[in-house]
Write a protein that holds these residues in place. Structure first.
Motif, PDB file in Angstrom:
ATOM      1  N   GLU A 145       0.824  -1.204   0.000  1.00  0.00           N
ATOM      2  CA  GLU A 145       0.000   0.000   0.000  1.00  0.00           C
ATOM      3  C   GLU A 145       0.863   1.260   0.000  1.00  0.00           C
ATOM      4  O   GLU A 145       0.629   2.194  -0.757  1.00  0.00           O
ATOM      5  CB  GLU A 145      -0.919   0.001   1.225  1.00  0.00           C
ATOM      6  CG  GLU A 145      -1.912   1.123   1.171  1.00  0.00           C
ATOM      7  CD  GLU A 145      -2.913   1.003   2.302  1.00  0.00           C
ATOM      8  OE1 GLU A 145      -3.735   0.066   2.261  1.00  0.00           O
ATOM      9  OE2 GLU A 145      -2.868   1.833   3.221  1.00  0.00           O
ATOM     10  N   LEU A 146       1.878   1.274   0.878  1.00  0.00           N
ATOM     11  CA  LEU A 146       2.715   2.468   1.006  1.00  0.00           C
ATOM     12  C   LEU A 146       3.751   2.568  -0.105  1.00  0.00           C
ATOM     13  O   LEU A 146       4.123   3.662  -0.511  1.00  0.00           O
ATOM     14  CB  LEU A 146       3.410   2.473   2.377  1.00  0.00           C
ATOM     15  CG  LEU A 146       2.459   2.434   3.582  1.00  0.00           C
ATOM     16  CD1 LEU A 146       3.231   2.256   4.886  1.00  0.00           C
ATOM     17  CD2 LEU A 146       1.613   3.709   3.635  1.00  0.00           C
TER      18      LEU A 146
ATOM     19  N   HIS B 156      -0.457   8.868  -6.284  1.00  0.00           N
ATOM     20  CA  HIS B 156       0.135  10.202  -6.335  1.00  0.00           C
ATOM     21  C   HIS B 156       0.572  10.577  -7.747  1.00  0.00           C
ATOM     22  O   HIS B 156       0.453  11.730  -8.151  1.00  0.00           O
ATOM     23  CB  HIS B 156       1.302  10.308  -5.365  1.00  0.00           C
ATOM     24  CG  HIS B 156       0.862  10.392  -3.929  1.00  0.00           C
ATOM     25  ND1 HIS B 156       1.657  10.069  -2.874  1.00  0.00           N
ATOM     26  CD2 HIS B 156      -0.324  10.766  -3.379  1.00  0.00           C
ATOM     27  CE1 HIS B 156       0.995  10.247  -1.735  1.00  0.00           C
ATOM     28  NE2 HIS B 156      -0.216  10.643  -2.024  1.00  0.00           N
TER      29      HIS B 156
ATOM     30  N   HIS C  46      -1.008  13.905  -9.284  1.00  0.00           N
ATOM     31  CA  HIS C  46      -0.129  15.064  -9.469  1.00  0.00           C
ATOM     32  C   HIS C  46       0.386  15.239 -10.889  1.00  0.00           C
ATOM     33  O   HIS C  46       0.956  16.282 -11.204  1.00  0.00           O
ATOM     34  CB  HIS C  46       1.023  15.016  -8.465  1.00  0.00           C
ATOM     35  CG  HIS C  46       0.535  15.279  -7.067  1.00  0.00           C
ATOM     36  ND1 HIS C  46       0.323  16.551  -6.603  1.00  0.00           N
ATOM     37  CD2 HIS C  46       0.136  14.442  -6.077  1.00  0.00           C
ATOM     38  CE1 HIS C  46      -0.152  16.491  -5.365  1.00  0.00           C
ATOM     39  NE2 HIS C  46      -0.287  15.217  -5.028  1.00  0.00           N
TER      40      HIS C  46
ATOM     41  N   GLU D  40      -7.563  17.925  -7.645  1.00  0.00           N
ATOM     42  CA  GLU D  40      -6.442  17.949  -6.698  1.00  0.00           C
ATOM     43  C   GLU D  40      -6.224  19.349  -6.132  1.00  0.00           C
ATOM     44  O   GLU D  40      -5.652  19.507  -5.068  1.00  0.00           O
ATOM     45  CB  GLU D  40      -5.173  17.425  -7.386  1.00  0.00           C
ATOM     46  CG  GLU D  40      -4.028  17.053  -6.456  1.00  0.00           C
ATOM     47  CD  GLU D  40      -4.403  16.030  -5.380  1.00  0.00           C
ATOM     48  OE1 GLU D  40      -3.787  16.058  -4.317  1.00  0.00           O
ATOM     49  OE2 GLU D  40      -5.324  15.206  -5.613  1.00  0.00           O
TER      50      GLU D  40
ATOM     51  N   ILE E 216       1.403  18.967  -7.837  1.00  0.00           N
ATOM     52  CA  ILE E 216       2.833  19.237  -7.661  1.00  0.00           C
ATOM     53  C   ILE E 216       3.589  18.223  -8.509  1.00  0.00           C
ATOM     54  O   ILE E 216       3.908  17.117  -8.046  1.00  0.00           O
ATOM     55  CB  ILE E 216       3.230  19.150  -6.169  1.00  0.00           C
ATOM     56  CG1 ILE E 216       2.388  20.160  -5.364  1.00  0.00           C
ATOM     57  CG2 ILE E 216       4.721  19.438  -5.981  1.00  0.00           C
ATOM     58  CD1 ILE E 216       2.503  20.019  -3.864  1.00  0.00           C
TER      59      ILE E 216
ATOM     60  N   ALA F 287       6.580  17.833  -9.494  1.00  0.00           N
ATOM     61  CA  ALA F 287       7.855  17.301  -8.988  1.00  0.00           C
ATOM     62  C   ALA F 287       7.604  16.134  -8.038  1.00  0.00           C
ATOM     63  O   ALA F 287       8.338  15.138  -8.033  1.00  0.00           O
ATOM     64  CB  ALA F 287       8.646  18.398  -8.279  1.00  0.00           C
ATOM     65  N   TRP F 288       6.548  16.241  -7.240  1.00  0.00           N
ATOM     66  CA  TRP F 288       6.173  15.162  -6.326  1.00  0.00           C
ATOM     67  C   TRP F 288       5.713  13.937  -7.108  1.00  0.00           C
ATOM     68  O   TRP F 288       6.083  12.791  -6.791  1.00  0.00           O
ATOM     69  CB  TRP F 288       5.092  15.649  -5.358  1.00  0.00           C
ATOM     70  CG  TRP F 288       4.583  14.574  -4.438  1.00  0.00           C
ATOM     71  CD1 TRP F 288       3.349  13.981  -4.489  1.00  0.00           C
ATOM     72  CD2 TRP F 288       5.281  13.957  -3.352  1.00  0.00           C
ATOM     73  NE1 TRP F 288       3.242  13.032  -3.496  1.00  0.00           N
ATOM     74  CE2 TRP F 288       4.415  12.999  -2.779  1.00  0.00           C
ATOM     75  CE3 TRP F 288       6.559  14.124  -2.812  1.00  0.00           C
ATOM     76  CZ2 TRP F 288       4.773  12.212  -1.697  1.00  0.00           C
ATOM     77  CZ3 TRP F 288       6.916  13.337  -1.727  1.00  0.00           C
ATOM     78  CH2 TRP F 288       6.031  12.395  -1.180  1.00  0.00           C
TER      79      TRP F 288
ATOM     80  N   VAL G 203       8.795  12.082  -8.445  1.00  0.00           N
ATOM     81  CA  VAL G 203       9.468  11.293  -7.407  1.00  0.00           C
ATOM     82  C   VAL G 203       8.698   9.997  -7.158  1.00  0.00           C
ATOM     83  O   VAL G 203       9.289   8.918  -6.991  1.00  0.00           O
ATOM     84  CB  VAL G 203       9.588  12.109  -6.093  1.00  0.00           C
ATOM     85  CG1 VAL G 203       9.978  11.215  -4.918  1.00  0.00           C
ATOM     86  CG2 VAL G 203      10.597  13.242  -6.251  1.00  0.00           C
TER      87      VAL G 203
ATOM     88  N   GLN H  35      15.890  14.686  -2.426  1.00  0.00           N
ATOM     89  CA  GLN H  35      15.234  15.790  -3.119  1.00  0.00           C
ATOM     90  C   GLN H  35      14.050  16.268  -2.276  1.00  0.00           C
ATOM     91  O   GLN H  35      12.988  15.660  -2.281  1.00  0.00           O
ATOM     92  CB  GLN H  35      14.740  15.305  -4.491  1.00  0.00           C
ATOM     93  CG  GLN H  35      14.142  16.413  -5.336  1.00  0.00           C
ATOM     94  CD  GLN H  35      13.436  15.871  -6.578  1.00  0.00           C
ATOM     95  OE1 GLN H  35      13.476  14.678  -6.850  1.00  0.00           O
ATOM     96  NE2 GLN H  35      12.777  16.742  -7.322  1.00  0.00           N
TER      97      GLN H  35
ATOM     98  N   ILE I 186      10.925  18.607  -1.506  1.00  0.00           N
ATOM     99  CA  ILE I 186       9.959  19.342  -2.335  1.00  0.00           C
ATOM    100  C   ILE I 186       9.135  20.225  -1.403  1.00  0.00           C
ATOM    101  O   ILE I 186       8.094  19.802  -0.888  1.00  0.00           O
ATOM    102  CB  ILE I 186       9.070  18.369  -3.145  1.00  0.00           C
ATOM    103  CG1 ILE I 186       9.969  17.480  -4.032  1.00  0.00           C
ATOM    104  CG2 ILE I 186       8.050  19.125  -3.999  1.00  0.00           C
ATOM    105  CD1 ILE I 186       9.253  16.320  -4.688  1.00  0.00           C
TER     106      ILE I 186
ATOM    107  N   ALA J  71       7.094  22.638  -1.724  1.00  0.00           N
ATOM    108  CA  ALA J  71       5.671  22.850  -2.027  1.00  0.00           C
ATOM    109  C   ALA J  71       4.837  21.699  -1.475  1.00  0.00           C
ATOM    110  O   ALA J  71       3.718  21.890  -0.980  1.00  0.00           O
ATOM    111  CB  ALA J  71       5.463  22.982  -3.535  1.00  0.00           C
ATOM    112  N   TRP J  72       5.376  20.497  -1.559  1.00  0.00           N
ATOM    113  CA  TRP J  72       4.681  19.318  -1.016  1.00  0.00           C
ATOM    114  C   TRP J  72       4.608  19.406   0.511  1.00  0.00           C
ATOM    115  O   TRP J  72       3.577  19.119   1.118  1.00  0.00           O
ATOM    116  CB  TRP J  72       5.386  18.041  -1.471  1.00  0.00           C
ATOM    117  CG  TRP J  72       4.821  16.797  -0.867  1.00  0.00           C
ATOM    118  CD1 TRP J  72       5.402  16.014   0.081  1.00  0.00           C
ATOM    119  CD2 TRP J  72       3.551  16.193  -1.161  1.00  0.00           C
ATOM    120  NE1 TRP J  72       4.580  14.956   0.399  1.00  0.00           N
ATOM    121  CE2 TRP J  72       3.431  15.042  -0.344  1.00  0.00           C
ATOM    122  CE3 TRP J  72       2.514  16.516  -2.033  1.00  0.00           C
ATOM    123  CZ2 TRP J  72       2.316  14.215  -0.373  1.00  0.00           C
ATOM    124  CZ3 TRP J  72       1.398  15.692  -2.066  1.00  0.00           C
ATOM    125  CH2 TRP J  72       1.304  14.557  -1.240  1.00  0.00           C
TER     126      TRP J  72
END
Lengths: 203, 203
Positions: free
Chosen positions: A101-102, A110, A114, A123, A127, A129-130, A133, B125, B127, B129-130
């Motif tokens: 799950e995680l 995500h 995002h 949303e 973001i 960039a998030w 990642v 990294q 973030i 904003a997050w």
């Protein structure tokens, strides 16, 4: 008993697959997420977090959170056991359910929330960039899961469990999230095909 | 039996508090996170995810994930019950444990990881904003939790549970994450003071 459900969202799907594997029928009411029914007053009174699924018991108690709903049914209908049997197996099922799950399910959602243009409005503040990642995290986890499946038939060992359901739903959501399937994860592919062939997995 | 532990990190603290409430003693080995012991080969062989806590059973099985470790001990030592009793109460404990973990504990850790200068190197990294979005989520959840506690002594109802432990650890981590305590959440403050006064909560 009433299950507030949605046919498109991944979390309610976990509960449907769980019920199908258990052979339990529960009356359902579809919540129209596309028209923001979950954010309206009527549904907010049911779940202040404005999310599906939610289970209404006959005494009016509301259970939210997919895994809490599944556990409720596991307690009432222990067979087939989908949260494991005995202390060690139950701990391993919980461990893999949470790892998946995680490490997989959450990153994939995500990425969707995002990076997908369709989610910009829902949303509020995407973001990117998030999201990027989280792409990396999901792919890293798939590698770890692939190595794990070399020695195991199912996610938590030799018995099918809720951990397989979470992984199956997460992987089914990769296409929506526009995450391409990595070709080299052969053991995950073997596991995926076995899971997909179970009659309950069509729910 | 051996618990891989760390005295500073919030997740291992959940397990220590759980064991203290149960009155269970487990041999522990401190993993030196500040010197990246968890990323070394020896610990990676124990937990490929490079995180504490991890529990090594006598047969060599490794259980990771705080809640999976807690559940293992709940199965072996059911009293006092910290995951609830009976289907409905167990579902409500699971529901609140997850709501608190996803709505409060996770946002507070993300605030710490993405906004605290000390985490710049470990996170790779950051973030910001997050991190900012997660500040808002944590505060929103505290408001919801405050309204919930108007009618309930503990997080999941009238009995102390793992949900209280997760909330207590999350709230204890707010200072490290530099999240100021909102003055208006009087019911959370009342609950916080009762929880903090329990003997087990010093672990």
């Amino acid at each position: 008993l009433l299950l507030y459900d949605n046919v498109w969202a991944p979390n309610p799907r976990r509960v449907r697959l769980f019920l199908a594997e258990k052979g339990i029928e529960v009356p359902r009411r579809e919540v129209d997420l596309r028209n923001n029914e979950h954010r309206g007053d009527a549904f907010t009174a049911i779940n202040a977090l404005q999310r599906v699924p939610a289970l209404e018991l006959d005494d009016g108690t509301i259970i939210t959170e997919s895994i809490a709903i599944c556990r409720y049914f596991e307690e009432l209908h222990p067979e087939p056991a989908l949260f494991g049997r005995g202390a060690k197996e139950r701990a391993l099922v919980e461990m893999w359910q949470r790892r998946i799950e995680l490490g997989l399910f959450a990153p994939i959602s995500h990425v969707f929330r995002h990076l997908h243009p369709a989610m910009a409005e829902a949303e509020g503040q995407q973001i990117p960039a998030w999201g990027e990642v989280q792409k990396g995290r999901a792919l890293e986890f798939l590698d770890l899961f692939d190595r794990h499946l070399i020695g195991h038939r199912f996610a938590a060992g030799e018995a099918f469990s809720i951990a397989d359901i979470t992984a199956h739903v997460a992987i089914g959501f990769m296409r929506t999230a526009r995450l391409p399937w990595p070709d080299h994860i052969a053991h995950v592919a073997r596991w995926r095909d076995e899971i997909a062939s179970r009659p309950g997995m069509a729910a």
